[in-house]
Write an enzyme that holds these catalytic residues in place. Structure first.
Site, PDB file in Angstrom:
ATOM      1  N   HIS A   1       0.867  -1.195   0.000  1.00 17.13           N
ATOM      2  CA  HIS A   1       0.000   0.000   0.000  1.00 17.13           C
ATOM      3  C   HIS A   1       0.893   1.231   0.000  1.00 17.13           C
ATOM      4  O   HIS A   1       1.280   1.733   1.055  1.00 17.13           O
ATOM      5  CB  HIS A   1      -0.924   0.006   1.227  1.00 17.13           C
ATOM      6  CG  HIS A   1      -1.918  -1.102   1.194  1.00 17.13           C
ATOM      7  ND1 HIS A   1      -3.221  -0.927   0.759  1.00 17.13           N
ATOM      8  CD2 HIS A   1      -1.799  -2.413   1.493  1.00 17.13           C
ATOM      9  CE1 HIS A   1      -3.857  -2.088   0.814  1.00 17.13           C
ATOM     10  NE2 HIS A   1      -3.017  -3.011   1.258  1.00 17.13           N
TER      11      HIS A   1
ATOM     12  N   GLN B   1     -11.126   0.609  -0.521  1.00 23.45           N
ATOM     13  CA  GLN B   1     -10.849   0.304   0.889  1.00 23.45           C
ATOM     14  C   GLN B   1     -12.115   0.309   1.758  1.00 23.45           C
ATOM     15  O   GLN B   1     -12.262  -0.508   2.668  1.00 23.45           O
ATOM     16  CB  GLN B   1      -9.849   1.329   1.438  1.00 23.45           C
ATOM     17  CG  GLN B   1      -9.618   1.292   2.942  1.00 23.45           C
ATOM     18  CD  GLN B   1      -8.780   0.103   3.380  1.00 23.45           C
ATOM     19  OE1 GLN B   1      -7.569   0.116   3.245  1.00 23.45           O
ATOM     20  NE2 GLN B   1      -9.423  -0.933   3.902  1.00 23.45           N
TER      21      GLN B   1
ATOM     22  N   HIS C   1      -8.336  -8.172  -1.743  1.00 22.72           N
ATOM     23  CA  HIS C   1      -8.169  -8.466  -0.326  1.00 22.72           C
ATOM     24  C   HIS C   1      -9.314  -9.427  -0.004  1.00 22.72           C
ATOM     25  O   HIS C   1     -10.481  -9.039  -0.081  1.00 22.72           O
ATOM     26  CB  HIS C   1      -8.310  -7.200   0.513  1.00 22.72           C
ATOM     27  CG  HIS C   1      -7.113  -6.312   0.501  1.00 22.72           C
ATOM     28  ND1 HIS C   1      -6.697  -5.652  -0.627  1.00 22.72           N
ATOM     29  CD2 HIS C   1      -6.247  -5.978   1.493  1.00 22.72           C
ATOM     30  CE1 HIS C   1      -5.604  -4.946  -0.319  1.00 22.72           C
ATOM     31  NE2 HIS C   1      -5.314  -5.121   0.952  1.00 22.72           N
TER      32      HIS C   1
ATOM     33  N   GLU D   1      -9.734 -11.383   4.841  1.00 18.20           N
ATOM     34  CA  GLU D   1      -8.718 -10.964   5.822  1.00 18.20           C
ATOM     35  C   GLU D   1      -9.430 -10.817   7.166  1.00 18.20           C
ATOM     36  O   GLU D   1      -9.726  -9.716   7.636  1.00 18.20           O
ATOM     37  CB  GLU D   1      -8.046  -9.653   5.412  1.00 18.20           C
ATOM     38  CG  GLU D   1      -6.845  -9.326   6.316  1.00 18.20           C
ATOM     39  CD  GLU D   1      -6.187  -7.998   5.993  1.00 18.20           C
ATOM     40  OE1 GLU D   1      -6.688  -7.262   5.133  1.00 18.20           O
ATOM     41  OE2 GLU D   1      -5.155  -7.703   6.621  1.00 18.20           O
TER      42      GLU D   1
END
Ligand code: FE2
Length: 430
Positions: A59, A152, A210, A213
């Protein structure tokens, strides 16, 4: 006549006494005892010469922002996301570029020459997207930087997640990202996986989510990702990042899941430093490790690559662009302590990472770009053990970084000594 000749190198695949001849930025010859002249000679003296390190998960919009505007007190993923939300309105184009370039300098010194960075698209200004696109142009001569459009705050959960992700792709961001476990519901998470795969298929792009997680064993978006990958014909072009819920799933379910991941030819990218740090935070004791099932995934023939994820940001206070640090942690967390498993851990921060990112011009072979690193170690295992100094970093035939060998002068009474950390290593058998 070579422009550059590396003499007496050990290669990660076990070959020793190899010379590498470079002409015009390309590897022209690689074999024992090459004849001929060279403009510049590097004597590797039996040290490891490796293709560059590759970080498939990072990131860069958040890196080196540690402490702005405050530190993560709980150490959890969710507080990190909240803290990043506080930082986002404070970002400036110049500050993001400045921090990213400092990080890229650190990466070069560590022989890390290809990075896939997620970039948050949930800021309507797309400030970080534009800044990192600029960084990508600036570092192109020495780092291959891929960018992932990363919602995000959720593809569906944030107001403009989908619209902003499409805008970012239109601006030139390379890869489609997502975060299904952070959507409002499992159903919306699954819907996001399907939609993101469709977007990638329509545009001919790769996917890097992602995925799961979390320590919740019921977080099973990787199953949906495998199914949608096959449905959209995206085999070999999809990365499942993190996959930490798999650590907590029951063995029976995993015995069905891993073949589905293999069938879809999904690349698995755990992030050992971050997984061991962020996961298990809601446990008392025993505390789960959180890293996904690396040896089992590898045994099934799935390409597993390790990412760094974070360096001095809202989620992680440490880090130094050192992929050997990442491999070292993976060896411990995954109990990958056999000689074969430690070598696999080295592959996971080099060739496996390049494969996950779809980089074809990579590796120590004739015809490939002459990019490599000379390490203060004799083989990959010693490199991991010592987090070996990267003595010389070469990009396209040019030396772009050099670091002095680590050597200590001991002044003990009666035992004066000069100590190169690598000289204590015993010879390694098969
Ligand atoms: Fe990440």
């Amino acid at each position: 006549m070579f422009d550059l000749l590396v003499r007496n190198a050990n290669l990660p695949d076990g070959r020793t006494g190899i010379d590498i001849g470079v002409t015009g930025g390309w590897i022209a010859a690689i074999e024992p005892k090459l004849g001929g002249e060279a403009g510049h000679v590097i004597d590797a003296s039996g040290r490891l010469v490796s293709p560059p390190f590759v970080d498939p998960h990072f990131h860069m919009d958040a890196t080196l922002s540690l402490g702005i505007p405050r530190l993560n007190r709980s150490g959890t993923l969710l507080e990190g996301i909240a803290l990043w939300g506080e930082l986002k309105p404070l970002l400036t184009h110049e500050a993001v570029i400045g921090r990213a370039l400092r990080y890229c300098d650190m990466a070069v010194s560590q022989g890390l020459l290809a990075i896939r960075s997620h970039v948050d698209v949930c800021d309507d200004r797309l400030l970080a997207v534009e800044a990192l696109l600029e960084v990508k142009r600036l570092v192109k001569p020495y780092i291959e930087l891929q960018l992932v459009a990363f919602p995000q705050d959720g593809f569906y959960r944030s107001a403009n997640g989908e619209a902003n992700l499409l805008r970012a792709l239109d601006l030139g961001v390379d890869v489609v990202g997502g975060i299904p476990h952070f959507e409002r519901t499992m159903t919306e998470g699954a819907a996001s996986v399907r939609r993101l795969c469709e977007i990638a298929a329509d545009r001919g792009l790769q996917v890097d989510l992602h995925c799961d997680e979390t320590d919740d064993p019921m977080s099973r978006h990787i199953e949906t990702l495998a199914a949608e990958t096959v449905r959209a014909g995206l085999q070999d072009r999809v990365v499942g990042s993190h996959l930490t819920s798999m650590h907590s799933m029951n063995n029976y379910y995993v015995s069905k899941l891993i073949p589905l991941i293999a069938e879809a030819r999904i690349h698995a990218v755990p992030n050992p430093l971050i997984n061991i740090t962020l996961q298990g935070r809601h446990d008392t004791y025993p505390k789960r490790r959180g890293m996904t099932r690396v040896p089992e995934l590898m045994a099934a023939g799935i390409n597993v690559a390790f990412g760094q994820d974070c360096c001095m940001d809202p989620w992680y206070s440490l880090g130094s662009a050192d992929m050997l640090d990442v491999a070292h942690m993976a060896v411990h967390v995954g109990q990958m302590t056999s000689l074969a498993a430690m070598r696999q851990a080295y592959d996971a921060v080099t060739i496996n990472s390049a494969k996950a990112m779809g980089i074809e011009d990579y590796g120590l072979e004739i015809g490939r770009t002459a990019s490599f690193v000379v390490l203060q170690a004799r083989d990959p295992i010693e490199a991991i053990r010592l987090r070996a100094t990267r003595l010389t970093v070469v990009r396209a035939g040019k030396v772009i970084a050099q670091t002095q060998a680590r050597e200590s002068q001991l002044t003990l009474e009666g035992r004066p000594a000069s100590l190169d950390a690598s000289t204590y290593a015993p010879p390694l058998g098969g």
